[in-house]
Enzyme design. Structure first.
Site, mmCIF file in Angstrom:
data_model
loop_
_atom_site.group_PDB
_atom_site.id
_atom_site.type_symbol
_atom_site.label_atom_id
_atom_site.label_comp_id
_atom_site.label_asym_id
_atom_site.label_seq_id
_atom_site.Cartn_x
_atom_site.Cartn_y
_atom_site.Cartn_z
ATOM 1 N N LYS A 1 -5.823 -10.855 -6.169
ATOM 2 C CA LYS A 1 -7.028 -11.131 -5.353
ATOM 3 C C LYS A 1 -8.098 -10.072 -5.622
ATOM 4 O O LYS A 1 -7.780 -8.923 -5.971
ATOM 5 C CB LYS A 1 -6.673 -11.215 -3.871
ATOM 6 C CG LYS A 1 -6.239 -9.907 -3.283
ATOM 7 C CD LYS A 1 -6.231 -9.910 -1.774
ATOM 8 C CE LYS A 1 -5.908 -8.485 -1.359
ATOM 9 N NZ LYS A 1 -6.077 -8.034 -0.078
ATOM 10 N N LYS B 1 0.837 -1.209 0.000
ATOM 11 C CA LYS B 1 0.000 0.000 0.000
ATOM 12 C C LYS B 1 0.866 1.251 0.000
ATOM 13 O O LYS B 1 0.551 2.219 -0.683
ATOM 14 C CB LYS B 1 -0.922 0.019 1.229
ATOM 15 C CG LYS B 1 -2.110 -0.910 1.111
ATOM 16 C CD LYS B 1 -3.154 -0.554 2.158
ATOM 17 C CE LYS B 1 -4.292 -1.545 2.175
ATOM 18 N NZ LYS B 1 -5.213 -1.313 3.288
ATOM 19 N N LYS C 1 -11.311 -4.580 -2.425
ATOM 20 C CA LYS C 1 -12.281 -3.481 -2.287
ATOM 21 C C LYS C 1 -11.832 -2.268 -3.065
ATOM 22 O O LYS C 1 -12.646 -1.573 -3.656
ATOM 23 C CB LYS C 1 -12.410 -3.089 -0.814
ATOM 24 C CG LYS C 1 -13.312 -3.978 -0.009
ATOM 25 C CD LYS C 1 -13.863 -3.205 1.187
ATOM 26 C CE LYS C 1 -14.225 -4.151 2.312
ATOM 27 N NZ LYS C 1 -13.126 -4.376 3.256
HETATM 28 P P1 TYM Z 1 -10.806 -6.319 4.946
HETATM 29 O O1 TYM Z 1 -11.872 -5.331 5.260
HETATM 30 O O2 TYM Z 1 -9.847 -5.990 3.861
HETATM 31 O O3 TYM Z 1 -11.471 -7.703 4.596
HETATM 32 C C1 TYM Z 1 -12.450 -8.342 5.421
HETATM 33 C C2 TYM Z 1 -12.231 -9.852 5.376
HETATM 34 O O4 TYM Z 1 -12.324 -10.315 4.021
HETATM 35 C C3 TYM Z 1 -11.165 -11.091 3.702
HETATM 36 N N1 TYM Z 1 -10.864 -10.921 2.265
HETATM 37 C C4 TYM Z 1 -10.823 -11.921 1.382
HETATM 38 N N2 TYM Z 1 -11.011 -13.248 1.522
HETATM 39 C C5 TYM Z 1 -10.917 -14.015 0.401
HETATM 40 N N3 TYM Z 1 -10.651 -13.501 -0.822
HETATM 41 C C6 TYM Z 1 -10.447 -12.187 -1.021
HETATM 42 N N4 TYM Z 1 -10.200 -11.712 -2.235
HETATM 43 C C7 TYM Z 1 -10.526 -11.321 0.121
HETATM 44 N N5 TYM Z 1 -10.385 -9.985 0.311
HETATM 45 C C8 TYM Z 1 -10.591 -9.755 1.623
HETATM 46 C C9 TYM Z 1 -10.068 -10.526 4.587
HETATM 47 O O5 TYM Z 1 -9.009 -11.442 4.761
HETATM 48 C C10 TYM Z 1 -10.829 -10.253 5.869
HETATM 49 O O6 TYM Z 1 -10.937 -11.432 6.644
HETATM 50 N N6 TYM Z 1 -7.419 -5.639 8.581
HETATM 51 C C11 TYM Z 1 -8.669 -6.265 8.254
HETATM 52 C C12 TYM Z 1 -9.794 -5.846 9.178
HETATM 53 C C13 TYM Z 1 -9.516 -6.021 10.641
HETATM 54 C C14 TYM Z 1 -9.502 -7.256 11.358
HETATM 55 C C15 TYM Z 1 -9.259 -6.903 12.708
HETATM 56 C C16 TYM Z 1 -9.672 -8.592 10.967
HETATM 57 C C17 TYM Z 1 -9.289 -5.035 11.536
HETATM 58 N N7 TYM Z 1 -9.141 -5.559 12.763
HETATM 59 C C18 TYM Z 1 -9.157 -7.888 13.712
HETATM 60 C C19 TYM Z 1 -9.575 -9.561 11.983
HETATM 61 C C20 TYM Z 1 -9.333 -9.211 13.307
HETATM 62 C C21 TYM Z 1 -9.080 -5.871 6.846
HETATM 63 O O7 TYM Z 1 -8.675 -4.857 6.326
HETATM 64 O O8 TYM Z 1 -10.006 -6.692 6.281
#
Ligand code: TYM
Length: 334
Positions: free
Chosen positions: A194, A113, A197
């Protein structure tokens, strides 16, 4: 037997897509009865890159409605907005002070990023410590995430271990829980990357949770595959597009790999595959979209659910924060 405690989070930036759903949210919903669950819409994490304030506010509310619509049950799972529980930001400061800078500079998501931005905020570097705070404040045993978050959960483990070593047993050491299927849903327009968002607005990249059936059908029709016609799971990078479509079908139907391949044994080329995958995705998302539309019509009811979630989360996070403050030597307010 006491239930295992689960914590996970999702950012309200851009549109939630099929990758978020299949990699994380669908499993949160399916397992919620077996666990004690905390799910968090992490608005503070979203601020690590520039956001339009009004859009962020709307997306945060919309995402909470979508998570309830996807099946999170307020009687089984505590769903709340991160900034409603101030202990997360306070705990982050305390953990910052025991986290070596080098640990953060090594994070691959930060490097990716940061490489794409002209100016990088301190928050972007510190992002994984806030994530560690989210998890550790709840003494979560399990953190169900997609593959891309594994390194961050491992860092949370390292921070917990270091803190326990410095100040005595304080934190449960959390485990990342990554399912074998759906952990990395790839982009439909480029199966080498992948689904993400930040690209979800690009035509053909993703299926967004609220897309209409015709849009979903179009996205799958356009999905990049290869010049062959055999419909099989494969780890050959040249076949990543077909593999991705099969994985999506597998997670949604809950079938085994052999059964999935058998379903397509008589497919006439990839056209049939794309059509069938689009159908199962449309049927999976249809009731979610319908429930979402109902929930969004009653903002006061949504606010009540969120207030209840925040209160339940605070009841766990605040005493834990007090414990951490005491460990490091702060004078606790009398
Ligand atoms: P975020 O918002 O990017 O994504 C939310 C969840 O979706 C999963 N994910 C995917 N899984 C499969 N294929 C994909 N292409 C894909 N893109 C996203 C992510 O792995 C995630 O599980 N940092 C985290 C949010 C967070 C968090 C936490 C997670 C903040 N605090 C504490 C767990 C525990 C994030 O940006 O997820």
């Amino acid at each position: 037997m006491t239930k295992k405690r689960v914590f996970s989070g999702i950012q309200p930036s851009g549109n939630m897509h099929l990758g978020n759903y299949l990699g994380a949210v669908k499993r949160w919903v399916e397992r919620q009865a077996e666990k004690e669950n905390f799910f968090c819409v992490v608005d503070l994490h979203t601020l690590t890159v520039p956001q339009d304030p009004e859009a962020l506010r709307q997306e945060t509310r919309s995402l909470t409605a979508l998570l309830f619509a996807a099946g999170l049950d307020p009687d089984k799972s505590i769903l709340f907005i991160q900034s409603h529980v101030s202990a997360h930001a306070e705990c982050c400061w305390l953990l910052n002070c025991v986290t070596p800078l080098g640990w953060l500079e090594r994070m691959t998501q930060y490097k990716d990023k940061a490489g794409k931005q002209e100016s990088v905020s301190t928050g972007l570097l510190d992002y994984p410590v806030l994530m560690a705070s989210d998890i550790l404040l709840y003494d979560a045993h399990e953190v169900p995430v997609g593959e891309d978050q594994k390194q961050h959960v491992e860092l949370a483990r390292d921070i917990a271990q270091r803190f326990n070593h410095l100040f005595g047993e304080t934190f449960v050491i959390p485990e990342p829980v990554i399912s074998e299927a759906g952990a990395r849903v790839m982009a439909l327009n480029d199966p080498a990357v992948k689904m993400s968002k930040s690209e979800a607005h690009v035509r053909g990249h993703a299926v967004r949770m609220l897309d209409e059936p015709a849009e979903i059908e179009r996205a799958f029709k356009r999905a990049v595959t290869d010049s062959g016609k055999e419909v099989r799971f494969s780890d050959d990078p040249a076949k990543a597009g077909v593999n991705n479509l099969l994985e999506i079908y597998r997670v949604i139907t809950g079938k085994g790999k052999e059964e999935v391949e058998a379903d397509f044994a008589h497919a006439r080329g990839y056209g049939d595959l794309k059509k069938r995958v689009a159908e199962v995705v449309i049927e999976e998302l249809r009731p979610i979209r319908e429930r979402y539309n109902v929930l969004m019509q009653d903002p006061a009811a949504l606010d009540r659910l969120l207030a209840r979630g925040a209160e339940q989360a605070r009841a766990v996070a605040e005493p834990k924060l007090r414990e951490i403050q005491g460990r490091v030597g702060l004078v606790l307010p009398g």
